[in-house]
Design a protein around this motif. Structure first.
Motif, mmCIF file in Angstrom:
data_model
loop_
_atom_site.group_PDB
_atom_site.id
_atom_site.type_symbol
_atom_site.label_atom_id
_atom_site.label_comp_id
_atom_site.label_asym_id
_atom_site.label_seq_id
_atom_site.Cartn_x
_atom_site.Cartn_y
_atom_site.Cartn_z
ATOM 1 N N VAL A 391 0.607 -1.284 -0.016
ATOM 2 C CA VAL A 391 -0.182 0.056 -0.064
ATOM 3 C C VAL A 391 0.916 1.243 0.079
ATOM 4 C CG1 VAL A 391 -1.726 1.246 1.166
ATOM 5 C CG2 VAL A 391 -1.966 -1.279 1.348
ATOM 6 N N ASN A 392 1.914 1.338 0.898
ATOM 7 C CA ASN A 392 2.834 2.240 0.806
ATOM 8 C C ASN A 392 4.170 1.893 1.034
ATOM 9 O OD1 ASN A 392 3.120 2.111 3.871
ATOM 10 N ND2 ASN A 392 0.916 2.993 3.914
ATOM 11 N N THR A 393 4.985 2.831 1.272
ATOM 12 C CA THR A 393 6.522 2.419 1.535
ATOM 13 C C THR A 393 6.854 2.795 3.072
ATOM 14 O OG1 THR A 393 7.254 4.644 1.031
ATOM 15 C CG2 THR A 393 7.211 2.893 -0.738
ATOM 16 N N MET A 394 5.727 2.807 4.032
ATOM 17 C CA MET A 394 6.042 3.336 5.296
ATOM 18 C C MET A 394 6.553 1.946 6.198
ATOM 19 S SD MET A 394 5.931 6.454 5.180
ATOM 20 C CE MET A 394 5.217 7.803 4.254
ATOM 21 N N TYR A 395 5.780 0.895 5.963
ATOM 22 C CA TYR A 395 5.934 -0.164 6.900
ATOM 23 C C TYR A 395 6.228 -1.780 6.137
ATOM 24 C CZ TYR A 395 3.082 3.394 9.061
ATOM 25 O OH TYR A 395 2.465 4.609 9.384
ATOM 26 N N PRO A 396 6.737 -2.367 6.843
ATOM 27 C CA PRO A 396 7.171 -3.687 6.315
ATOM 28 C C PRO A 396 6.068 -4.628 5.863
ATOM 29 C CG PRO A 396 7.625 -3.947 8.466
ATOM 30 C CD PRO A 396 7.342 -2.405 8.234
ATOM 31 N N SER A 397 6.228 -5.534 4.829
ATOM 32 C CA SER A 397 4.800 -6.167 4.386
ATOM 33 C C SER A 397 4.414 -7.095 5.321
ATOM 34 C CB SER A 397 5.364 -6.812 3.130
ATOM 35 O OG SER A 397 6.664 -7.733 3.121
ATOM 36 N N CYS A 539 6.936 4.213 13.618
ATOM 37 C CA CYS A 539 6.412 5.286 14.072
ATOM 38 C C CYS A 539 7.522 6.613 13.964
ATOM 39 C CB CYS A 539 5.851 5.175 15.345
ATOM 40 S SG CYS A 539 4.531 4.281 15.932
ATOM 41 N N HIS A 540 8.583 6.519 14.042
ATOM 42 C CA HIS A 540 9.678 7.394 13.941
ATOM 43 C C HIS A 540 10.689 7.265 13.005
ATOM 44 C CE1 HIS A 540 8.237 8.292 18.252
ATOM 45 N NE2 HIS A 540 8.331 7.086 18.297
ATOM 46 N N GLY A 541 10.761 8.129 12.111
ATOM 47 C CA GLY A 541 11.503 8.259 10.928
ATOM 48 C C GLY A 541 11.713 9.374 10.149
ATOM 49 N N ALA A 542 12.131 9.412 8.911
ATOM 50 C CA ALA A 542 12.494 10.653 8.012
ATOM 51 C C ALA A 542 11.071 11.271 7.682
ATOM 52 C CB ALA A 542 13.220 10.162 6.826
ATOM 53 N N MET A 560 9.958 13.050 15.523
ATOM 54 C CA MET A 560 10.330 12.457 14.272
ATOM 55 C C MET A 560 9.089 11.272 13.930
ATOM 56 S SD MET A 560 14.241 11.598 14.228
ATOM 57 C CE MET A 560 14.702 10.987 15.895
ATOM 58 N N LEU A 561 7.875 11.965 13.891
ATOM 59 C CA LEU A 561 6.745 11.044 13.493
ATOM 60 C C LEU A 561 6.756 10.841 11.915
ATOM 61 C CD1 LEU A 561 4.029 12.410 15.967
ATOM 62 C CD2 LEU A 561 5.528 10.478 16.331
ATOM 63 N N LYS A 562 6.463 9.529 11.555
ATOM 64 C CA LYS A 562 6.482 9.477 10.037
ATOM 65 C C LYS A 562 5.497 8.910 9.752
ATOM 66 C CE LYS A 562 7.889 4.601 9.240
ATOM 67 N NZ LYS A 562 8.720 3.925 8.523
ATOM 68 N N GLY A 563 4.883 8.924 8.415
ATOM 69 C CA GLY A 563 3.754 8.239 7.919
ATOM 70 C C GLY A 563 3.090 9.531 7.150
ATOM 71 N N ARG A 564 1.810 9.133 6.503
ATOM 72 C CA ARG A 564 1.069 9.920 5.940
ATOM 73 C C ARG A 564 0.572 11.142 6.854
ATOM 74 N NH1 ARG A 564 -5.373 9.418 4.565
ATOM 75 N NH2 ARG A 564 -5.161 9.278 6.922
ATOM 76 N N GLY A 565 0.210 10.770 8.246
ATOM 77 C CA GLY A 565 -0.050 11.792 9.081
ATOM 78 C C GLY A 565 1.216 11.822 9.983
ATOM 79 N N ASN A 566 1.589 13.211 10.345
ATOM 80 C CA ASN A 566 2.987 13.516 11.091
ATOM 81 C C ASN A 566 2.739 14.188 12.603
ATOM 82 O OD1 ASN A 566 3.506 13.751 7.998
ATOM 83 N ND2 ASN A 566 5.296 12.643 9.089
ATOM 84 N N TYR A 567 1.215 14.447 12.764
ATOM 85 C CA TYR A 567 1.134 15.319 13.946
ATOM 86 C C TYR A 567 0.366 14.677 15.129
ATOM 87 C CZ TYR A 567 2.276 18.972 10.737
ATOM 88 O OH TYR A 567 2.840 19.936 9.724
ATOM 89 N N ASN A 586 -8.519 11.573 8.446
ATOM 90 C CA ASN A 586 -7.980 13.071 8.627
ATOM 91 C C ASN A 586 -6.432 12.680 8.176
ATOM 92 O OD1 ASN A 586 -6.797 15.251 9.748
ATOM 93 N ND2 ASN A 586 -8.395 15.755 11.033
ATOM 94 N N PRO A 587 -5.995 13.083 7.039
ATOM 95 C CA PRO A 587 -4.305 12.988 6.630
ATOM 96 C C PRO A 587 -3.252 13.344 7.385
ATOM 97 C CG PRO A 587 -5.609 14.767 5.207
ATOM 98 C CD PRO A 587 -6.805 14.056 6.170
ATOM 99 N N ASP A 588 -3.665 14.297 8.537
ATOM 100 C CA ASP A 588 -2.600 14.795 9.199
ATOM 101 C C ASP A 588 -2.535 14.026 10.650
ATOM 102 O OD1 ASP A 588 -1.578 16.632 7.643
ATOM 103 O OD2 ASP A 588 -3.393 17.985 8.016
ATOM 104 N N LEU A 589 -3.618 13.015 11.141
ATOM 105 C CA LEU A 589 -3.532 12.664 12.155
ATOM 106 C C LEU A 589 -2.883 11.475 12.279
ATOM 107 C CD1 LEU A 589 -4.599 12.489 15.251
ATOM 108 C CD2 LEU A 589 -6.670 11.287 14.203
ATOM 109 N N PHE A 590 -1.627 11.504 12.973
ATOM 110 C CA PHE A 590 -0.821 10.316 13.227
ATOM 111 C C PHE A 590 -1.401 9.073 13.362
ATOM 112 C CE2 PHE A 590 2.409 8.080 15.851
ATOM 113 C CZ PHE A 590 3.200 7.628 14.823
ATOM 114 N N CYS A 591 -2.100 9.014 14.200
ATOM 115 C CA CYS A 591 -2.918 7.706 14.772
ATOM 116 C C CYS A 591 -3.350 6.851 13.729
ATOM 117 C CB CYS A 591 -3.737 7.955 15.824
ATOM 118 S SG CYS A 591 -3.053 8.745 17.380
#
Length: 695
Positions: A391-397, A539-542, A560-567, A586-591
């Motif tokens: 789905v995305n490049t944030m997490y391992p398959s 959760c924490h990254g670039a 250093m919150l990462k993902g689609r939502g960083n806040y 909500n695209p900004d919500l980290f959870c």
């Protein structure tokens, strides 16, 4: 008699000539310091080649047939925390007499340390020079080697490969778990020459260099096809680094575009240079360890001398640009703190008396160097989460906490806490690990009592370098005996078993709440819910995971919150997230990177939800959602900041659905109560009692 003497001289000449021809010839090297020599340091009138080092009769101290004045220099010898902590035998000085370690190297230094004139020899064609010397060009007025000369070593040997040192492959170091060897071959490669003194083998200058050989830098190893490969081959003729052959620096084929690299080494790819990318056997700036540059600058610059964009390394514009990430507001202080890291400092945590070198404790040696998290000799090529999910490049398959699935962390040192018998308690005993198995073991070297020190709450007295905020004890937060925690250490289902709370008693230790179901989670976490583990760096990254190297190097986003939502817990506008924000995508919500909060019934109230319009996320949940003594990462008002997040937590009691005395007539997925019915209109009394206990 005269004829015999002439025949003897002729025989010697023939032997020397044959050796000279076989080895390419000293005549064509810089060690030919006669008037015909090709180097810049040469005699103004002396035609003989060998006289600058050798004499057939009346030789001085040194071997073979030594003709030079021996330097009386006192040398600052190579040493390092690593060698000392490995208990590797290191010399205090270089020898002065034939047959003692270091004497051969002292002979080489009779030119190269700059204290003895290049033309200072004993005899020339039977004439004792006494206080005079052979007149030379390309030297200082007193005849000594210029400090700017390529061959200048000086008397400070800390930036040079150790000499006069024993070669001992048997040295090992025991960690709490695992043993590290000195990583030397049992027998060096055939090109290397060791010297035996008193039954032990030693390394001298001439172990790697043959002063009579017509090879670049006089290297004995010459099978590489390029100077870079020859230096690389010289190193690996002795040094046998674990997993090196499959590591990134031995396999990556990216090339330097810095022209000085190819000019110096006749090759320009990372894999062909190998050790040369990071190390210089002589005159490296990074002391000790023969690093090219000081600390992280070696990782940024590599073997290049120009801008970092011309090298396939980790500097700005490089193949894997980590330097830019580290310069962001929220990052590890790798580029801000220098001179505090020491090799094997993980062995010296809280309560362990240092051996005089650096420790890992924040109050004495706070730092975060590249090698605190990575083993540059073992780290594999690729990204931290290869292969990523579909789905995305944030997490391992396939979610995991295993380093075996994360090539860049291979071989990293770590610690494993001895987990207390009670939840929400500080682990104070740790096992040092020669090679970590799980990512959290690398992180907890620094983010636990082992480095932070003891404290009465999870909020330590240490602060984050760039923000000044208090650092929290993450071993405390992720204690698998806690009522809740993200599955960094073990899965939620494993926590339930480990906690031993099969009776689902809110007053007892251990997790009892059921795992979230697939309906409440996003890919890949919705697969096999409750049985997954995760990386801290899930959760924490670039800032983002396509152009930035993955991993918690640095970010423009807080924590250093990462993902689609960083806040979290603040929105981009600086206001705290609230219940209304969780009921929609909500695209900004980290959870919401992982959790489908809009599907959770406690957020989508079934009755008069207008009473909850003003509720904030941190009215209920911990401001730092690593773990909690309370189920479902809830926080009580009596908890300290940042868990009650500046006093915003309102609850006095909570128990999760599934508790043995759960009251099913009460609404929601958990029974909770608060005495603040203005801000948070929940149960105003302790309905049903027996809530999760704090403290």
């Amino acid at each position: 008699m005269k004829n015999i003497f002439n025949i003897t001289l002729l025989t010697i000449a023939i032997i020397l000539l044959s050796l000279d021809n076989a080895n390419g010839g000293v005549v064509n090297t810089k060690h030919n310091m006669s008037t015909a020599g090709p180097g810049t340091i040469k005699a103004t009138s002396e035609p003989e080649v060998c006289v600058f080092c050798h004499i057939p009769h009346s030789a001085q101290t040194g071997t073979p047939l030594w003709n030079r004045s021996m330097p009386a220099s006192s040398y600052t010898m190579y040493n390092s925390d690593y060698m000392r902590r490995m208990n590797y035998p290191t010399p205090a000085s270089l020898g002065n007499t034939v047959g003692t370690p270091g004497t051969l190297s002292r002979q080489c230094l009779s030119c190269h340390d700059g204290t003895v004139a290049a033309g200072s020899v004993y005899l020339v064609r039977g004439t004792l020079l006494g206080g005079t010397q052979i007149a030379m060009s390309g030297v200082n007025p007193d005849g000594t080697m210029l400090s700017s000369a390529a061959g200048y070593v000086g008397t400070d040997l800390r930036g040079h490969h150790p000499v006069g040192i024993e070669y001992n492959h048997t040295v090992t170091k025991n960690f709490g778990s695992g043993t590290r060897g000195i990583e030397l071959l049992v027998t060096p490669g055939a090109a290397i020459k060791l010297y035996t003194y008193s039954g032990k083998q030693y390394v001298e200058c001439s172990s790697c260099h043959d002063p009579h050989t017509e090879t670049k830098k006089f290297l004995r190893y010459s099978a590489g096809g390029s100077h870079g490969a020859n230096v690389y081959g010289t190193c690996t003729s002795c040094h046998d680094k674990a997993n090196w052959a499959t590591g990134a620096h031995a396999t990556v084929t990216n090339s330097y575009t810095d022209a000085t690299v190819n000019a110096a080494y006749e090759t320009s790819t990372v894999s062909s240079l190998g050790c040369v990318n990071c190390h210089k056997p002589h005159n490296g700036e990074g002391k000790p360890y023969l690093l090219r540059k000081v600390e992280e600058n070696t990782c940024f610059q590599g073997a290049g001398s120009g801008t970092t964009s011309t090298v396939p390394c980790h500097g700005t514009g490089g193949a894997k640009d980590i330097q830019t990430s580290l310069q962001r507001m929220y990052s590890h202080p790798t580029d801000l703190i220098s001179g505090q890291h020491s090799n094997l400092d993980v062995l010296y945590g809280t309560g362990v008396v240092s051996d005089g070198g650096g420790a890992i404790t924040w109050n004495t040696n706070k730092h975060a160097e590249c090698t605190d998290c990575h083993n540059p000799h073992q780290a594999k090529a690729g990204s931290h989460i290869d292969p990523p999910d579909g789905v995305n490049t944030m997490y391992p398959s396939a979610p995991t906490n295993l380093i075996s699935k994360s090539g860049p962390l291979r071989g990293a040192i770590g610690v494993e806490p001895t987990w207390p018998a009670t939840g929400w308690t500080q682990p104070t005993s740790f096992t040092t690990l020669e090679s970590a198995t799980y990512e959290y073991q690398v992180c907890l070297k620094c983010h636990s009592q082992w480095a932070l020190g003891s404290s009465a709450t999870p909020v330590s007295s240490q602060t984050i370098t760039k923000t000044g905020e208090p650092a929290t004890d993450q071993a405390w937060e992720f204690n698998p005996k806690n009522k809740s925690a993200h599955p960094i250490v073990m899965s939620h289902e494993a926590m339930k078993i480990y906690g031993g709370n099969a009776a689902k008693n809110p007053a007892a230790e251990g997790r009892y709440a059921d795992s979230l179901t697939s309906a409440y989670l996003k890919t890949p976490w919705s697969n096999n819910p409750g049985n997954n583990t995760m990386y801290c760096s899930d959760c924490h990254g670039a800032d983002e995971q396509t152009s930035d190297p993955r991993g918690p190097h640095g970010s423009s986003y807080k924590y250093m919150l990462k993902g689609r939502g960083n806040y979290w817990p603040y929105k981009p506008n600086g206001q705290l997230w609230g219940i209304d924000d969780t009921t929609v995508d909500n695209p900004d919500l980290f959870c919401q990177n992982c959790h489908r909060t809009e599907a959770v019934q406690v957020h989508v109230f079934k009755s008069d939800r207008t009473r909850f319009n003003n509720m904030l996320c941190v009215n209920c949940h911990a401001g730092i959602p690593h773990g909690s003594k309370i189920s479902r990462l809830m926080a009580y008002a009596v908890m300290p900041h940042p868990y009650n997040f500046n006093g915003n937590a309102k609850m006095k009691g909570f128990r999760a659905l599934g508790a043995a005395n759960y009251v099913t007539t009460n609404r929601g997925k958990g029974n909770h109560w608060t005495n603040d019915t203005t801000t948070c209109s929940c149960h105003g009394t302790a309905v049903g009692g027996a809530y999760d206990v704090y403290p």
